[in-house]
Design an enzyme around this catalytic site. Structure first.
Site, PDB file in Angstrom:
ATOM      1  N   TYR A  75      11.905 -56.728  23.578  1.00 37.62           N
ATOM      2  CA  TYR A  75      11.341 -56.745  25.079  1.00 37.62           C
ATOM      3  C   TYR A  75      11.848 -54.939  25.410  1.00 37.62           C
ATOM      4  CZ  TYR A  75      11.548 -56.436  30.011  1.00 37.62           C
ATOM      5  OH  TYR A  75      11.571 -55.933  31.476  1.00 37.62           O
ATOM      6  N   ILE A 150      18.471 -53.060  17.719  1.00 39.56           N
ATOM      7  CA  ILE A 150      18.582 -51.785  17.140  1.00 39.56           C
ATOM      8  C   ILE A 150      17.265 -51.754  16.094  1.00 39.56           C
ATOM      9  CG2 ILE A 150      19.860 -50.361  15.148  1.00 39.56           C
ATOM     10  CD1 ILE A 150      22.317 -51.715  16.019  1.00 39.56           C
ATOM     11  N   CYS A 180      13.729 -60.822  18.111  1.00 41.27           N
ATOM     12  CA  CYS A 180      14.356 -60.660  16.781  1.00 41.27           C
ATOM     13  C   CYS A 180      14.301 -61.853  15.803  1.00 41.27           C
ATOM     14  CB  CYS A 180      15.666 -60.193  16.654  1.00 41.27           C
ATOM     15  SG  CYS A 180      15.684 -58.418  17.558  1.00 41.27           S
TER      16      CYS A 180
END
Length: 217
Positions: A75, A150, A180
């Site tokens: 997001y 990341i 994730c």
């Protein structure tokens, strides 16, 4: 020389992609300096190359963009600092793993300036903090929340995409995805941790740590 660019207004994701692509092409051609672009996005979800559709819980909540960066669903939105990092690894060592580790260290060292201990976990992307202030997990271990994401892409050894750190986003906006792909942990932010950190505070800390983490070889 690395040029630092800061956008004051939220940047639409397609515009950011177009401008990143253009800058990366110029760096590859040798006609532009490396750059770090600090910005925020309007509320949106992005799908990395490993994204699983079942992790998009609420596909109609915000726009969803497919992107060629690594990783799964993330997001982006107001209150979250995004740093798009466009570096030429031809001059910094052609080592993708070392570059990702450097991004992790950059985030961890930056958070440490605010007395936050960011940590890396095997099998989980991003930077995490333990939450002794919250109920423990069923197995008695401490709860852990994600504070930074990341995701990178590299073309001809020039990097783009980068990191995002939660300063004061609306954390309920993460409910539309499984961030994730990890269901058993939550998401936090600097302000959620009780720290009245501003975007400007974070930007200064990012810049202070950058040159030490990313020296030119």
């Amino acid at each position: 020389m690395v040029e630092w660019i800061t956008s004051d207004d939220p940047v639409p994701y397609p515009q950011a992609l177009e401008e990143m692509e253009s800058r990366v092409a110029e760096i590859i051609a040798g006609t532009a300096d490396e750059a770090v672009w600090l910005l925020e996005h309007p509320p949106l979800y992005t799908a990395g190359t490993s994204a699983r559709r079942e992790d998009l819980v609420d596909p109609d909540r915000f726009p969803v963009y497919d992107t060629r960066r690594g990783g799964q669903y993330t997001y982006h939105g107001p209150g979250q600092r995004v740093a798009y990092v466009m570096l030429d690894l031809n001059w910094r060592g052609r080592d993708v793993r070392a570059y990702v580790h450097a991004l992790e260290r950059w985030v961890i060292d930056t958070l440490a300036e605010f007395n936050i201990k960011g940590e890396i976990r095997e099998g989980r992307v991003g930077v995490w903090v333990t939450r002794p202030d919250k109920p423990t997990n069923p197995d008695g271990t401490l709860r852990e929340d994600k504070i930074a994401a990341i995701g990178v892409r590299i073309r001809k050894w020039v990097t783009f995409h980068g990191i995002s750190i939660n300063v004061e986003p609306d954390l309920s906006h993460f409910d539309g995805i499984i961030p994730c792909g990890i269901r058993e942990h939550g998401v936090t932010s600097l302000v959620d941790l009780g720290l009245p950190v501003t975007m400007e505070d974070l930007d200064l800390a990012l810049r202070r740590n950058f040159d030490r983490i990313f020296p030119v070889e």
